[in-house]
Design an enzyme around this catalytic site. Structure first.
Site, PDB file in Angstrom:
ATOM      1  N   GLU A  30      -8.488   5.955   8.464  1.00 32.73           N
ATOM      2  CA  GLU A  30      -7.657   4.175   8.213  1.00 32.73           C
ATOM      3  C   GLU A  30      -8.026   3.425   9.769  1.00 32.73           C
ATOM      4  OE1 GLU A  30      -4.617   7.224   9.856  1.00 32.73           O
ATOM      5  OE2 GLU A  30      -3.485   6.796   7.781  1.00 32.73           O
ATOM      6  N   GLU A  89       5.329  11.436   6.796  1.00 32.75           N
ATOM      7  CA  GLU A  89       4.019  11.022   7.650  1.00 32.75           C
ATOM      8  C   GLU A  89       2.454  11.080   7.345  1.00 32.75           C
ATOM      9  OE1 GLU A  89       5.128   9.459  10.369  1.00 32.75           O
ATOM     10  OE2 GLU A  89       3.076   9.201  11.640  1.00 32.75           O
ATOM     11  N   VAL A  93      -6.020  14.900   1.995  1.00 26.58           N
ATOM     12  CA  VAL A  93      -6.470  15.883   0.992  1.00 26.58           C
ATOM     13  C   VAL A  93      -8.658  16.274   1.848  1.00 26.58           C
ATOM     14  CG1 VAL A  93      -8.076  16.805  -0.923  1.00 26.58           C
ATOM     15  CG2 VAL A  93      -5.810  16.450  -0.942  1.00 26.58           C
ATOM     16  N   ILE A 102      -4.618  18.603  -5.273  1.00 27.70           N
ATOM     17  CA  ILE A 102      -4.187  18.787  -4.404  1.00 27.70           C
ATOM     18  C   ILE A 102      -3.426  17.960  -3.610  1.00 27.70           C
ATOM     19  CG2 ILE A 102      -4.561  20.319  -1.733  1.00 27.70           C
ATOM     20  CD1 ILE A 102      -7.557  20.624  -3.291  1.00 27.70           C
ATOM     21  N   GLY A 103      -3.363  16.329  -3.604  1.00 29.09           N
ATOM     22  CA  GLY A 103      -2.785  15.702  -3.264  1.00 29.09           C
ATOM     23  C   GLY A 103      -1.368  15.566  -4.388  1.00 29.09           C
ATOM     24  N   SER A 104      -1.043  15.380  -5.141  1.00 28.48           N
ATOM     25  CA  SER A 104      -0.395  15.786  -6.123  1.00 28.48           C
ATOM     26  C   SER A 104       0.562  17.085  -5.492  1.00 28.48           C
ATOM     27  CB  SER A 104      -0.288  14.878  -7.580  1.00 28.48           C
ATOM     28  OG  SER A 104      -1.543  15.778  -7.879  1.00 28.48           O
ATOM     29  N   TYR A 137      -0.505   6.902  -5.717  1.00 29.78           N
ATOM     30  CA  TYR A 137       1.226   6.763  -5.539  1.00 29.78           C
ATOM     31  C   TYR A 137       1.860   6.330  -7.009  1.00 29.78           C
ATOM     32  CZ  TYR A 137       0.687   8.424  -0.745  1.00 29.78           C
ATOM     33  OH  TYR A 137       0.579   9.450   0.671  1.00 29.78           O
TER      34      TYR A 137
HETATM   35  C1  LIG Z   1      -4.077  10.375  -1.471  1.00 35.11           C
HETATM   36  C2  LIG Z   1      -5.157  11.264  -1.802  1.00 35.11           C
HETATM   37  C3  LIG Z   1      -4.184  11.927  -0.440  1.00 35.11           C
HETATM   38  C4  LIG Z   1      -5.069  12.176  -2.833  1.00 35.11           C
HETATM   39  O1  LIG Z   1      -5.100  13.104  -2.903  1.00 35.11           O
HETATM   40  P1  LIG Z   1      -5.969  13.568  -3.769  1.00 35.11           P
HETATM   41  O2  LIG Z   1      -6.181  15.582  -4.373  1.00 35.11           O
HETATM   42  O3  LIG Z   1      -6.852  13.313  -4.440  1.00 35.11           O
HETATM   43  O4  LIG Z   1      -5.006  13.057  -5.603  1.00 35.11           O
HETATM   44  P2  LIG Z   1      -4.672  14.429  -7.119  1.00 35.11           P
HETATM   45  O5  LIG Z   1      -5.864  14.809  -7.349  1.00 35.11           O
HETATM   46  O6  LIG Z   1      -3.505  15.160  -6.735  1.00 35.11           O
HETATM   47  O7  LIG Z   1      -4.714  12.804  -7.964  1.00 35.11           O
HETATM   48  C5  LIG Z   1      -3.685  12.414  -8.517  1.00 35.11           C
HETATM   49  C6  LIG Z   1      -3.480  11.596  -9.519  1.00 35.11           C
HETATM   50  O8  LIG Z   1      -3.769  10.372  -8.769  1.00 35.11           O
HETATM   51  C7  LIG Z   1      -4.828   9.213  -9.717  1.00 35.11           C
HETATM   52  N1  LIG Z   1      -5.410   9.090  -8.460  1.00 35.11           N
HETATM   53  C8  LIG Z   1      -5.821   9.628  -7.075  1.00 35.11           C
HETATM   54  N2  LIG Z   1      -6.447   9.114  -6.945  1.00 35.11           N
HETATM   55  C9  LIG Z   1      -6.401   7.807  -7.318  1.00 35.11           C
HETATM   56  C10 LIG Z   1      -6.410   6.764  -7.061  1.00 35.11           C
HETATM   57  N3  LIG Z   1      -7.208   6.593  -5.802  1.00 35.11           N
HETATM   58  N4  LIG Z   1      -6.158   5.648  -7.507  1.00 35.11           N
HETATM   59  C11 LIG Z   1      -5.726   5.578  -8.507  1.00 35.11           C
HETATM   60  N5  LIG Z   1      -5.234   7.154  -8.622  1.00 35.11           N
HETATM   61  C12 LIG Z   1      -5.338   7.761  -8.936  1.00 35.11           C
HETATM   62  C13 LIG Z   1      -5.505  11.340  -9.767  1.00 35.11           C
HETATM   63  O9  LIG Z   1      -7.028  10.856 -10.876  1.00 35.11           O
HETATM   64  C14 LIG Z   1      -4.635  11.978 -11.024  1.00 35.11           C
HETATM   65  O10 LIG Z   1      -4.391  11.408 -11.523  1.00 35.11           O
HETATM   66  P3  LIG Z   1      -4.129  12.711 -12.970  1.00 35.11           P
HETATM   67  O11 LIG Z   1      -2.895  13.607 -13.281  1.00 35.11           O
HETATM   68  O12 LIG Z   1      -4.073  12.190 -14.309  1.00 35.11           O
HETATM   69  O13 LIG Z   1      -5.561  13.086 -13.223  1.00 35.11           O
HETATM   70  C15 LIG Z   1      -6.429  11.646  -1.290  1.00 35.11           C
HETATM   71  O14 LIG Z   1      -7.438  10.593  -1.753  1.00 35.11           O
HETATM   72  C16 LIG Z   1      -6.435  11.266   0.317  1.00 35.11           C
HETATM   73  O15 LIG Z   1      -6.538  12.131   1.200  1.00 35.11           O
HETATM   74  N6  LIG Z   1      -7.231   9.716   0.693  1.00 35.11           N
HETATM   75  C17 LIG Z   1      -6.935   9.842   2.213  1.00 35.11           C
HETATM   76  C18 LIG Z   1      -6.643   9.718   2.780  1.00 35.11           C
HETATM   77  C19 LIG Z   1      -5.258   9.583   2.362  1.00 35.11           C
HETATM   78  O16 LIG Z   1      -5.645   7.673   1.595  1.00 35.11           O
HETATM   79  N7  LIG Z   1      -3.754   9.562   2.444  1.00 35.11           N
HETATM   80  C20 LIG Z   1      -3.189   8.523   2.380  1.00 35.11           C
HETATM   81  C21 LIG Z   1      -2.583   8.171   3.292  1.00 35.11           C
HETATM   82  S1  LIG Z   1      -1.432   9.060   4.077  1.00 35.11           S
END
Ligand SMILES: CC(C)(COP(=O)(O)OP(=O)(O)OC[C@H]1O[C@@H](n2cnc3c(N)ncnc32)[C@H](O)[C@@H]1OP(=O)(O)O)[C@@H](O)C(=O)NCCC(=O)NCCS
Length: 169
Positions: A30, A89, A93, A102-104, A137
């Site tokens: 961030e 909060e 991942v 993993i995030g979902s 989201y």
């Molecule tokens: C945001 C975050 C938690 C997502 O976790 P992840 O494990 O990579 O996401 P997932 O694999 O579970 O994604 C679920 C779905 O969302 C989609 N997706 C993931 N990131 C995306 C993005 N930036 N834009 C659009 N779609 C996205 C995936 O393709 C997946 O779609 P599908 O179900 O059709 O395959 C991770 O990228 C992360 O830790 N980012 C850095 C920190 C952050 O921004 N945290 C959130 C704020 S607190």
């Protein structure tokens, strides 16, 4: 990297040293590396040793390496309009484990708990530096409540009852 051997589970106090490290990684992502002012001891005190734990936490554990690769910190809040709710909060991942659901799955674990506790909202604040997560989201049917979300430093994002029910299925 073994993406098939990931378990989402409730955190225990021994996890907090790794969660504290991931909180720092999230803050660095961030562009606010100096923001975290607490360490794993404070997390243990506030989340596990207090009579009134201040937060709850799920972690994602890679079973083949015995390491934590993600976390979600959340806690109950209350809406005087609609009742019981949750606030998310932190959701994080580790970079090399992203895009493998993993995030979902962390969100789904919270949604199941929220659904069982009759919560009507899961709210979160998203910094503009986390803007890539907006798409994530949105994909999970959360709505961005911030007017003209683009360009604003903070976005207020909400999973409503219907989105929670779908994630909890
Ligand atoms: C945001 C975050 C938690 C997502 O976790 P992840 O494990 O990579 O996401 P997932 O694999 O579970 O994604 C679920 C779905 O969302 C989609 N997706 C993931 N990131 C995306 C993005 N930036 N834009 C659009 N779609 C996205 C995936 O393709 C997946 O779609 P599908 O179900 O059709 O395959 C991770 O990228 C992360 O830790 N980012 C850095 C920190 C952050 O921004 N945290 C959130 C704020 S607190």
């Amino acid at each position: 990297m073994d993406f098939n051997n990931i378990r989402i589970r409730k955190a225990v106090s021994n996890d907090m040293i790794y969660v504290a490290a991931m909180i720092k990684e999230l803050a660095a992502f961030e562009n606010l590396p100096d923001a975290p002012q607490i360490d794993h001891k404070k997390l243990i005190e506030d989340g596990f040793e207090s009579k009134k734990p201040a937060f709850k936490c799920f972690v994602a554990e890679c079973l083949s390496t015995n390491t934590l690769v993600g976390h979600a910190i959340y806690f109950p809040i209350y809406s005087s309009w609609e009742g019981r709710s949750m606030f998310l909060e932190d959701l994080f991942v580790k970079r090399e484990y992203r895009n493998h659901h993993i995030g979902s799955n962390l969100i789904k674990a919270i949604a199941k708990e929220a659904f069982n506790e009759n919560c009507i909202r899961i709210d979160l604040h998203l910094l503009s530096s986390e803007s890539p997560a907006r798409g994530f989201y949105k994909k999970l049917n959360a709505v961005n409540l911030t007017k003209n979300g683009e360009g604003s430093d903070w976005n207020y994002v909400r999973f409503r009852k219907e989105a929670i029910a779908k994630l909890a299925e």
